[in-house]
Scaffold this motif. Structure first.
Motif, PDB file in Angstrom:
ATOM      1  N   LEU A 157       0.761  -0.952   0.272  1.00 33.28           N
ATOM      2  CA  LEU A 157       0.119   0.045  -0.065  1.00 33.28           C
ATOM      3  C   LEU A 157       1.487   0.853   0.032  1.00 33.28           C
ATOM      4  CD1 LEU A 157      -2.928  -0.256   2.765  1.00 33.28           C
ATOM      5  CD2 LEU A 157      -3.299   0.361  -0.030  1.00 33.28           C
ATOM      6  N   PHE A 158       0.845   1.976  -1.164  1.00 35.10           N
ATOM      7  CA  PHE A 158       1.313   3.393  -0.826  1.00 35.10           C
ATOM      8  C   PHE A 158       0.226   4.514  -0.387  1.00 35.10           C
ATOM      9  CE2 PHE A 158       3.830   0.581  -3.644  1.00 35.10           C
ATOM     10  CZ  PHE A 158       5.278   1.283  -3.565  1.00 35.10           C
ATOM     11  N   LEU A 159       0.360   5.501   0.277  1.00 34.05           N
ATOM     12  CA  LEU A 159      -0.327   6.776   1.173  1.00 34.05           C
ATOM     13  C   LEU A 159       0.409   7.780   1.349  1.00 34.05           C
ATOM     14  CD1 LEU A 159      -1.806   4.162   4.371  1.00 34.05           C
ATOM     15  CD2 LEU A 159      -2.667   4.229   1.758  1.00 34.05           C
ATOM     16  N   ASP A 160       0.084   8.585   0.691  1.00 38.88           N
ATOM     17  CA  ASP A 160       0.684  10.184   0.553  1.00 38.88           C
ATOM     18  C   ASP A 160      -0.345  10.869   0.874  1.00 38.88           C
ATOM     19  OD1 ASP A 160       2.202  11.991  -0.540  1.00 38.88           O
ATOM     20  OD2 ASP A 160       1.976  11.869  -2.569  1.00 38.88           O
ATOM     21  N   GLU A 161       0.184  11.159   2.141  1.00 34.68           N
ATOM     22  CA  GLU A 161      -0.368  12.401   3.766  1.00 34.68           C
ATOM     23  C   GLU A 161      -1.894  11.794   3.678  1.00 34.68           C
ATOM     24  OE1 GLU A 161       0.721  16.552   3.041  1.00 34.68           O
ATOM     25  OE2 GLU A 161       1.857  16.163   1.957  1.00 34.68           O
ATOM     26  N   PRO A 162      -1.444  10.448   3.816  1.00 36.72           N
ATOM     27  CA  PRO A 162      -3.659  10.098   4.157  1.00 36.72           C
ATOM     28  C   PRO A 162      -4.120  10.882   5.564  1.00 36.72           C
ATOM     29  CG  PRO A 162      -1.534   8.688   4.580  1.00 36.72           C
ATOM     30  CD  PRO A 162      -1.182   9.105   4.434  1.00 36.72           C
ATOM     31  N   THR A 163      -3.314  11.164   6.015  1.00 33.05           N
ATOM     32  CA  THR A 163      -4.129  12.189   7.121  1.00 33.05           C
ATOM     33  C   THR A 163      -4.206  13.334   7.351  1.00 33.05           C
ATOM     34  OG1 THR A 163      -2.181  11.896   8.340  1.00 33.05           O
ATOM     35  CG2 THR A 163      -3.887  10.142   8.719  1.00 33.05           C
ATOM     36  N   PRO A 168      -6.988  14.918  15.011  1.00 33.11           N
ATOM     37  CA  PRO A 168      -6.537  14.057  15.584  1.00 33.11           C
ATOM     38  C   PRO A 168      -7.111  12.883  16.161  1.00 33.11           C
ATOM     39  CG  PRO A 168      -6.639  16.680  16.750  1.00 33.11           C
ATOM     40  CD  PRO A 168      -7.609  16.412  15.300  1.00 33.11           C
ATOM     41  N   LYS A 169      -8.597  12.422  15.898  1.00 33.89           N
ATOM     42  CA  LYS A 169      -9.252  11.630  16.622  1.00 33.89           C
ATOM     43  C   LYS A 169      -9.478  10.345  15.606  1.00 33.89           C
ATOM     44  CE  LYS A 169     -13.251   9.436  19.216  1.00 33.89           C
ATOM     45  NZ  LYS A 169     -13.819   9.217  18.436  1.00 33.89           N
ATOM     46  N   ALA A 170      -9.675  10.527  14.298  1.00 33.84           N
ATOM     47  CA  ALA A 170      -9.762  10.489  12.973  1.00 33.84           C
ATOM     48  C   ALA A 170      -8.892   9.569  12.598  1.00 33.84           C
ATOM     49  CB  ALA A 170     -10.685  10.991  11.617  1.00 33.84           C
ATOM     50  N   ARG A 171      -7.187  10.424  12.948  1.00 32.25           N
ATOM     51  CA  ARG A 171      -5.996  10.592  12.520  1.00 32.25           C
ATOM     52  C   ARG A 171      -5.778   8.632  13.266  1.00 32.25           C
ATOM     53  NH1 ARG A 171      -2.433  13.205  13.421  1.00 32.25           N
ATOM     54  NH2 ARG A 171      -2.924  14.648  14.087  1.00 32.25           N
ATOM     55  N   ARG A 172      -6.253   8.616  14.550  1.00 31.33           N
ATOM     56  CA  ARG A 172      -5.652   7.804  15.499  1.00 31.33           C
ATOM     57  C   ARG A 172      -6.395   6.707  14.763  1.00 31.33           C
ATOM     58  NH1 ARG A 172      -4.787  11.745  19.242  1.00 31.33           N
ATOM     59  NH2 ARG A 172      -3.179  11.519  20.311  1.00 31.33           N
TER      60      ARG A 172
END
Ligand SMILES: Nc1ncnc2c1ncn2[C@@H]1O[C@H](COP(=O)(O)OP(=O)(O)OP(=O)(O)O)[C@@H](O)[C@H]1O
Ligand SMILES: [Mg+2]
Lengths: 241, 318
Positions: A157-163, A168-172
């Protein structure tokens, strides 16, 4: 550990400008590899080359054992890619976006329905199948984009700045999903500007001006720079120029 | 007179209530931060302040002018950078900057100094001749920010300006904001980086269309009364599972290589000894620590009965 991604002196120029300069990276399967660097350092350019979307100017790279120069179609079938600007169709519903990508990856109609249930369920999107993508909060779009990137069960999986821009909650929650995915053997190559997320990676590399300037586990990077956090290491390395 | 006075502002999109009647005042010359999860109403509020949408109920005054009547007069004193700011993709970096300086009629005397300051922050001076289309994502964001900051309006509204901007540039960006503030500009800014909330004079935390907490960052932090501990160990995810199950625990959150545990009551020494024993060598250090804005935010989000992500409104991105 099998090697998922391997590069030797990978280089990309745009005209005279060297965007990526002789990059050497080896990432093992099931590894979460964090790719850090200031804006314009070359992160997206490296990812686009590894995904078979951009031809290198020089050097070698293999992804899932396939050559980026000659086997880019095979690479695309074996990887999932989430771009910096999530490539979703804003005017399609969540379900339609999902079905579109499932079609691209050649899933049959029966398979699509089953995958749709499974993935929308796993990412907390069941209730949103008919919601128009444009109206979704960013954190939801990001989960849908990830769902579309993993629906064909890629090994890498390549994730380019997915967050980016996600709260902060959704990022966790997103990082918990990444950990679960990697625990199942999937390799994750991820970029981020949130330095605490770097601490969630098995290894991180810092690229600056197209050149890899650091590559190690977060723990050893902090130790060797005598810093408390990857944030401080980053500022130490990148802030000094 | 406050620079921005929001009274009982309410906005719906179809059946979704984006903002449920909020009241906020931003003082003259203040740097005010709006924080909150995706979909909580931040963008809707900012757009209304900028006269770009009409409230369904309530009033918004900017410099004493009503946003639903004095649209043109407000726009003359206001600078706004939306979440998705459009640059001219086929113009170069310096052409874009010059275009906006002309548009905002920045006096030539002020231009040079401001442009220099902006190039220092954006590190784009090497790339002045490059077309915006050929910039990286973060470089585009920095150019967009530079264009928005090229003039000094009375009131500046910035919607998540630092998304995608690297950590070093973010610091420099906040220094520029401070210097613009010193010239008398009032700034309303939203952000998904909660370390930035601490750099504001006051903040409001929005959640599901309401303001849940507001005040100076220090008072928001001090208002948090539960004991918070920072734990380290070999495997923080295993530590999180262990402490999430403890009776005294209110919330647990990963913070990089550490685990933050908020307790309902101060745990006793003997409890710590027990936890250390059950962790089988995993728990290495722990210590009480004052909460950050992010701790307060995470605790509020986790205890506000948010439930499944499906419980959040499917309305427009706030
Ligand atoms: N088509 C192009 N023509 C010219 N230069 C380009 C082109 N595409 C990218 N570049 C340049 O290559 C460099 C690396 O860009 P890249 O997008 O890889 O950076 P990045 O590390 O992903 O940055 P960010 O954190 O901002 O996303 C930048 O200087 C960028 O302007
Ligand atoms: Mg990029």
């Amino acid at each position: 550990m099998n090697t998922s991604i391997h590069t030797e002196n990978l280089t990309r120029k745009f005209g005279e400008f060297v965007a990526v300069d002789r990059v050497n990276i080896s990432v093992g399967s099931g590894e979460i590899f964090g790719f850090l660097g200031p804006n314009g350092a070359g992160k997206t350019t490296v990812i686009r080359m590894l995904c078979g979307l951009l031809k290198p100017t020089a050097g070698k790279a293999t992804v899932a054992g396939f050559d980026v120069y000659t086997q880019s179609e095979l690479i695309k079938q074996n990887i999932g890619y989430m771009s910096q600007k999530f490539s979703l169709y804003d005017d399609l519903s969540v379900g339609e976006n999902f079905e579109f990508y499932a079609g691209v990856y050649g899933l049959g109609a029966g398979e699509i329905a089953e995958k749709r249930r499974e993935i929308l369920g796993r990412f907390g999107l069941e209730a949103y199948g008919s919601a128009v993508t444009r109206d979704l909060p960013l954190g939801f779009k990001q989960r849908l984009a990830l769902g579309c990137a993993v629906l064909h069960e890629p090994r890498i999986l390549f994730l380019d700045e997915p967050t980016s821009g996600v709260d902060p909650k959704a990022r966790r929650e997103f990082w918990k999903t990444i950990h679960d995915t990697a625990a199942g053997g999937t390799t994750v190559f991820v970029t981020t500007h949130y330095m605490e997320e770097a601490e969630y990676c098995h290894r991180v590399s810092i690229i600056d001006g197209g050149v890899i300037v650091a590559l190690d586990t977060p723990g050893r990077l902090k130790e060797s720079h005598g810093k408390e956090s990857v944030q401080d290491v980053f500022v130490d390395i990148v802030g000094s120029d | 007179m406050n620079a921005i006075e929001i009274t009982d502002f309410r906005k719906e999109y179809g059946t979704t209530v984006a903002v449920r009647g909020i009241s906020l005042s931003v003082r003259e010359g203040e740097l005010f931060g709006l924080i909150g999860p995706d979909g909580s109403g931040k963008t809707t509020t900012m757009r209304a302040v900028c006269t770009l949408l009409v409230p369904d109920a309530g009033t918004i005054l900017v410099q004493g002018l009503d946003t639903s009547r004095d649209v043109m007069r407000i726009r003359a004193v206001l600078g706004y950078m939306p979440q998705r700011f459009s640059l001219y993709q086929d113009l170069s970096v310096e052409q874009n900057l010059r275009f906006f300086a002309d548009l905002f009629r920045v006096p030539p005397a002020e231009r040079l100094e401001r442009e220099e300051q902006l190039y220092r922050f954006s590190r784009l001076s090497e790339f002045k001749k490059r077309k915006a289309a050929a910039l990286s994502g973060g470089m585009k964001q920095k150019l967009a920010l530079s264009c928005a900051l090229v003039h000094t309006p009375r009131v500046l509204v910035l919607d998540e300006p630092t998304t995608g901007v690297d950590p070093v540039s973010r610091r420099e960006f906040w220094d520029i904001l401070r210097s613009i503030q010193k010239q008398g500009t009032t700034i309303l800014v939203s952000t998904a980086y909660l370390d930035e909330a601490d750099r504001c004079d006051r903040v409001a935390l929005m959640y599901r269309g309401r303001v849940v907490v507001s005040g100076a960052p220090s008072s928001v932090r001090e208002g948090f009364s539960y004991p918070l501990y920072r734990l380290k160990g070999k495997d923080v995810r295993a530590l999180q599972a262990q402490f999430a199950a403890a009776a005294e625990t209110r919330t647990t959150q990963l913070f990089g290589d550490a685990l933050h545990v908020v307790f309902n009551v101060e745990p006793s020494e003997s409890r710590w000894a027990e936890w250390r024993a059950t962790s089988a060598g995993n728990l290495e250090t722990w210590g009480r620590q004052p909460p950050s804005i992010e701790d307060v935010f995470m605790d509020l989000m986790s205890t506000q009965d948010e439930g499944a992500p499906g419980a959040a409104p499917a309305g427009a991105r706030s």
